[in-house]
Scaffold this motif. Structure first.
Motif, PDB file in Angstrom:
ATOM      1  N   ASP A   1       5.489  -9.146  -4.596  1.00 16.05           N
ATOM      2  CA  ASP A   1       4.883 -10.402  -4.151  1.00 16.05           C
ATOM      3  C   ASP A   1       3.997 -10.192  -2.928  1.00 16.05           C
ATOM      4  O   ASP A   1       2.889 -10.746  -2.845  1.00 16.05           O
ATOM      5  CB  ASP A   1       5.975 -11.432  -3.843  1.00 16.05           C
ATOM      6  CG  ASP A   1       6.698 -11.917  -5.096  1.00 16.05           C
ATOM      7  OD1 ASP A   1       6.119 -11.797  -6.197  1.00 16.05           O
ATOM      8  OD2 ASP A   1       7.842 -12.393  -4.971  1.00 16.05           O
ATOM      9  N   LEU A   2       4.457  -9.394  -1.957  1.00 14.58           N
ATOM     10  CA  LEU A   2       3.659  -9.153  -0.757  1.00 14.58           C
ATOM     11  C   LEU A   2       2.441  -8.295  -1.055  1.00 14.58           C
ATOM     12  O   LEU A   2       1.373  -8.483  -0.451  1.00 14.58           O
ATOM     13  CB  LEU A   2       4.504  -8.498   0.332  1.00 14.58           C
ATOM     14  CG  LEU A   2       5.572  -9.362   0.997  1.00 14.58           C
ATOM     15  CD1 LEU A   2       6.144  -8.642   2.213  1.00 14.58           C
ATOM     16  CD2 LEU A   2       5.027 -10.712   1.405  1.00 14.58           C
ATOM     17  N   ALA A   3       2.575  -7.345  -1.971  1.00 11.64           N
ATOM     18  CA  ALA A   3       1.424  -6.523  -2.353  1.00 11.64           C
ATOM     19  C   ALA A   3       0.300  -7.400  -2.880  1.00 11.64           C
ATOM     20  O   ALA A   3      -0.874  -7.229  -2.518  1.00 11.64           O
ATOM     21  CB  ALA A   3       1.843  -5.485  -3.394  1.00 11.64           C
ATOM     22  N   ASP A   4       0.655  -8.361  -3.737  1.00 11.15           N
ATOM     23  CA  ASP A   4      -0.352  -9.278  -4.278  1.00 11.15           C
ATOM     24  C   ASP A   4      -0.870 -10.239  -3.215  1.00 11.15           C
ATOM     25  O   ASP A   4      -2.058 -10.540  -3.148  1.00 11.15           O
ATOM     26  CB  ASP A   4       0.237 -10.076  -5.441  1.00 11.15           C
ATOM     27  CG  ASP A   4       0.210  -9.301  -6.755  1.00 11.15           C
ATOM     28  OD1 ASP A   4      -0.471  -8.252  -6.821  1.00 11.15           O
ATOM     29  OD2 ASP A   4       0.861  -9.739  -7.718  1.00 11.15           O
ATOM     30  N   LYS A   5       0.045 -10.733  -2.380  1.00 12.11           N
ATOM     31  CA  LYS A   5      -0.336 -11.713  -1.360  1.00 12.11           C
ATOM     32  C   LYS A   5      -1.377 -11.151  -0.401  1.00 12.11           C
ATOM     33  O   LYS A   5      -2.369 -11.825  -0.064  1.00 12.11           O
ATOM     34  CB  LYS A   5       0.904 -12.157  -0.574  1.00 12.11           C
ATOM     35  CG  LYS A   5       0.610 -13.144   0.551  1.00 12.11           C
ATOM     36  CD  LYS A   5       1.894 -13.530   1.282  1.00 12.11           C
ATOM     37  CE  LYS A   5       1.608 -14.487   2.432  1.00 12.11           C
ATOM     38  NZ  LYS A   5       2.851 -14.880   3.146  1.00 12.11           N
ATOM     39  N   TYR A   6      -1.173  -9.900   0.026  1.00 14.89           N
ATOM     40  CA  TYR A   6      -2.050  -9.309   1.031  1.00 14.89           C
ATOM     41  C   TYR A   6      -3.045  -8.300   0.454  1.00 14.89           C
ATOM     42  O   TYR A   6      -3.841  -7.738   1.199  1.00 14.89           O
ATOM     43  CB  TYR A   6      -1.223  -8.625   2.127  1.00 14.89           C
ATOM     44  CG  TYR A   6      -0.444  -9.596   2.969  1.00 14.89           C
ATOM     45  CD1 TYR A   6      -1.078 -10.388   3.918  1.00 14.89           C
ATOM     46  CD2 TYR A   6       0.932  -9.739   2.814  1.00 14.89           C
ATOM     47  CE1 TYR A   6      -0.361 -11.283   4.699  1.00 14.89           C
ATOM     48  CE2 TYR A   6       1.659 -10.634   3.593  1.00 14.89           C
ATOM     49  CZ  TYR A   6       1.001 -11.402   4.534  1.00 14.89           C
ATOM     50  OH  TYR A   6       1.709 -12.288   5.311  1.00 14.89           O
TER      51      TYR A   6
ATOM     52  N   LEU B   1      -6.175  -2.949  -2.769  1.00 15.41           N
ATOM     53  CA  LEU B   1      -5.525  -3.063  -4.074  1.00 15.41           C
ATOM     54  C   LEU B   1      -4.010  -3.085  -3.907  1.00 15.41           C
ATOM     55  O   LEU B   1      -3.442  -2.234  -3.219  1.00 15.41           O
ATOM     56  CB  LEU B   1      -5.921  -1.889  -4.976  1.00 15.41           C
ATOM     57  CG  LEU B   1      -7.376  -1.872  -5.433  1.00 15.41           C
ATOM     58  CD1 LEU B   1      -7.674  -0.594  -6.205  1.00 15.41           C
ATOM     59  CD2 LEU B   1      -7.704  -3.086  -6.287  1.00 15.41           C
ATOM     60  N   PRO B   2      -3.325  -4.045  -4.528  1.00 15.61           N
ATOM     61  CA  PRO B   2      -1.862  -4.111  -4.446  1.00 15.61           C
ATOM     62  C   PRO B   2      -1.204  -3.023  -5.279  1.00 15.61           C
ATOM     63  O   PRO B   2      -1.650  -2.722  -6.397  1.00 15.61           O
ATOM     64  CB  PRO B   2      -1.541  -5.504  -4.993  1.00 15.61           C
ATOM     65  CG  PRO B   2      -2.700  -5.858  -5.861  1.00 15.61           C
ATOM     66  CD  PRO B   2      -3.899  -5.180  -5.281  1.00 15.61           C
ATOM     67  N   CYS B   3      -0.164  -2.433  -4.726  1.00 12.32           N
ATOM     68  CA  CYS B   3       0.575  -1.393  -5.448  1.00 12.32           C
ATOM     69  C   CYS B   3       1.921  -1.219  -4.755  1.00 12.32           C
ATOM     70  O   CYS B   3       1.999  -1.298  -3.523  1.00 12.32           O
ATOM     71  CB  CYS B   3      -0.200  -0.078  -5.434  1.00 12.32           C
ATOM     72  SG  CYS B   3       0.632   1.303  -6.261  1.00 12.32           S
ATOM     73  N   VAL B   4       2.980  -1.009  -5.518  1.00 11.07           N
ATOM     74  CA  VAL B   4       4.294  -0.720  -4.947  1.00 11.07           C
ATOM     75  C   VAL B   4       4.576   0.774  -5.120  1.00 11.07           C
ATOM     76  O   VAL B   4       4.459   1.313  -6.226  1.00 11.07           O
ATOM     77  CB  VAL B   4       5.398  -1.564  -5.599  1.00 11.07           C
ATOM     78  CG1 VAL B   4       6.774  -1.153  -5.072  1.00 11.07           C
ATOM     79  CG2 VAL B   4       5.157  -3.046  -5.335  1.00 11.07           C
TER      80      VAL B   4
END
Length: 350
Positions: A154-159, A96-99
């Protein structure tokens, strides 16, 4: 347009411009202004802001919102990030993407509220359980924090992976001029895995639980392949006056700014020194350091940190024993001065 902003608030504004839809946090010095800024601004933009009952609650709210396909951020410092570690492992395990923003303070324990780099190992080695990795950015200025925060989403979503902004108390509290790119548009990423409540399609489940050992091993191997791609494509590093250097300083974050000033002064005195600054702490710039270690003219490396040597192991592993790596650090919220760094350098040259 250039704006004078405090670091914490600039990171929050960057998150809003990056399309952050949900923020969950809990106040702790020295990052509380980030939470306050989001409280003022996020609701006005149609997002969701919740001051959770604890850091544990905040990270699990982030898990829930991310599983629904939202762009999510949480922030804390030292002890609060420690409490989030279980949830960070869950996020990584469920892809799951998260910052996550960590504005570091002195430690261990409650420590103090002064600037430190005491959470390097926690961030880069996986403070939670299991075989997982978090992409870790270490900005050295408020402007860079803005740019890396936008990149983090952007990287959280990408990976489909958590990304951490690892700053320190100085970065969070200082004010600098920043410039936002008004032409920037958040990347739109399709999320066919998101749980949306639509009953007209195949059921979707967000999960990090694999009871059958063979299935969990297969999942871990899949994650390992993703981490390999991240290491191949996402390393960021600054190499400053290092091309002809005989001594290479290595430092990250705000501490690297002090080291850069020391490098400039040493250069003025005729010393051939340079700086390699990892911008991504994970993935770590192993190959860049290895290439300098292979140069005959490079005599040794000096690792400078605001801790007792948490990055030192990574530097030594990258150098592969080809050159000696010396260390100088201050801890407990103490900050090394330019003169201290220069004095340490000259002590090694005697």
């Amino acid at each position: 347009m250039k704006i004078l902003m405090k670091g914490n608030e600039a990171i929050a504004e960057a998150a809003l411009r990056a399309g952050c839809e949900c923020f969950f946090g809990y106040p702790i010095t020295p990052q509380t202004e980030l939470l306050q800024y989001m409280a003022k601004k996020l609701l006005k933009s149609g997002g969701v802001f919740i001051q959770a009952e604890s850091e544990v609650g905040a990270i699990n709210m982030a898990y829930g919102a991310s599983s629904c396909g939202k762009r999510v951020m949480t922030s804390s410092s030292g002890p609060g990030i420690s409490l989030k570690q279980e949830g960070i492992s869950y996020l990584a395990g469920a892809e799951l993407p998260c910052v996550i923003v960590n504005i570091m303070r002195g430690g261990p324990g409650l420590g103090n509220i002064n600037a430190a780099q005491s959470d390097y190992l926690q961030a880069t080695k996986g403070g939670g359980h299991g075989d997982y990795k978090v992409i870790v950015f270490a900005p050295s200025s408020v402007q860079e924090a803005v740019e890396l925060t936008m990149k983090a989403f952007d990287l959280a979503d990408k990976y489909r992976n958590p990304v951490m902004i690892l700053g320190d108390g100085m970065l969070g509290q200082m004010m600098e001029v920043v410039e936002f790119d008004d032409s920037y548009q958040p990347q739109k990423v399709e999320k066919p895995w998101a749980v949306t409540g639509d009953r007209k399609r195949e059921k979707r489940v967000t999960n990090s639980l694999y009871i059958v050992p063979e299935e969990l091993e297969k999942h871990n191997l899949k994650l390992r392949e993703k981490y390999k791609k991240i290491k191949e494509n996402e390393v960021m590093v600054e190499e400053y006056l290092a091309d002809d250097a005989r001594v290479i300083f290595v430092s990250f974050g705000m501490c690297a700014r002090i080291v850069k000033s020391a490098v400039n002064r040493l250069r003025q005195g005729g010393e051939k020194v340079g700086l390699v600054r990892p911008i991504t702490l994970w993935p770590f710039p192993e190959n860049e350091l290895k290439s300098y270690a292979s140069k005959e003219e490079v005599e040794f490396f000096i690792d400078i940190e605001m801790n007792l040597g948490q990055m030192l192991e990574d530097v030594k592993l990258s150098v592969e024993g080809k050159k000696t790596v010396h260390f100088y650090g201050r801890t407990g919220g103490m900050v090394p001065t330019i003169q201290e760094i220069m004095d340490f350098y000259y002590s090694l040259k005697k």
